[in-house]
Design an enzyme around this catalytic site. Sequence first.
Site, PDB file in Angstrom:
ATOM      1  CG  ASP A  41      42.689  40.616  36.187  1.00 33.08           C
ATOM      2  OD1 ASP A  41      42.193  41.050  37.241  1.00 33.08           O
ATOM      3  OD2 ASP A  41      42.486  41.141  35.079  1.00 33.08           O
ATOM      4  CB  SER A  42      44.804  38.977  41.467  1.00 30.88           C
ATOM      5  OG  SER A  42      45.569  40.094  41.078  1.00 30.88           O
TER       6      SER A  42
END
Length: 189
Positions: A41-42
């Site tokens: 995920d970011s």
Amino acid sequence: MRLLALNKPFGTICQFSPHETRASLADWIKVPGVYPAGRLDSDSEGLLLLTDDGALQARIAEPRHKLVKRYWAQVEGAVDPATLKKLARGVDLGDYVTRPCRADYVEPTDTLWTRTPPIRYRAAIPSTWIELSITEGKNRQVRRMTAAVGFPTLRLVRVGIGALDIFSLGLQPGESVELPSKAPWEGVA
């Protein structure tokens, strides 16, 4: 076949198409035709493998292959040994129970880069670094596991996939390297 290792920076999304507010893989990888084998995920950083080989992509990403992924998580609070045992046994996240995993304390060395931006420092609240070695990799799994046992993740770094280790590659955030098609970590499950 092409296989690349990227040290995915914090804030980068795991797609090549542009995003209005975030960096994408296209900002770091200029090799055409490769796609991520799994995701981060970011808000997570660290080792991401990319390949143009669909079978290899599945071998790396799909939980049925049980390829171990190692994460270092800096969590809020002082983790006790009983909590590590809970994590290792598997955690009920409501929608599923995680597989048993390996959970240990870890002390980051100077080889761990500084995150940009840094996590928010709180003098009155300690933090603990733990290493989780999992074979699933479901959406936000490590973050959900640590939160479920009372220790929210502040920083999450994937440091290994199989026998491949981000530190032995010597990659700083945003750097990548092409790996041999018969990588030494293949066959490690």
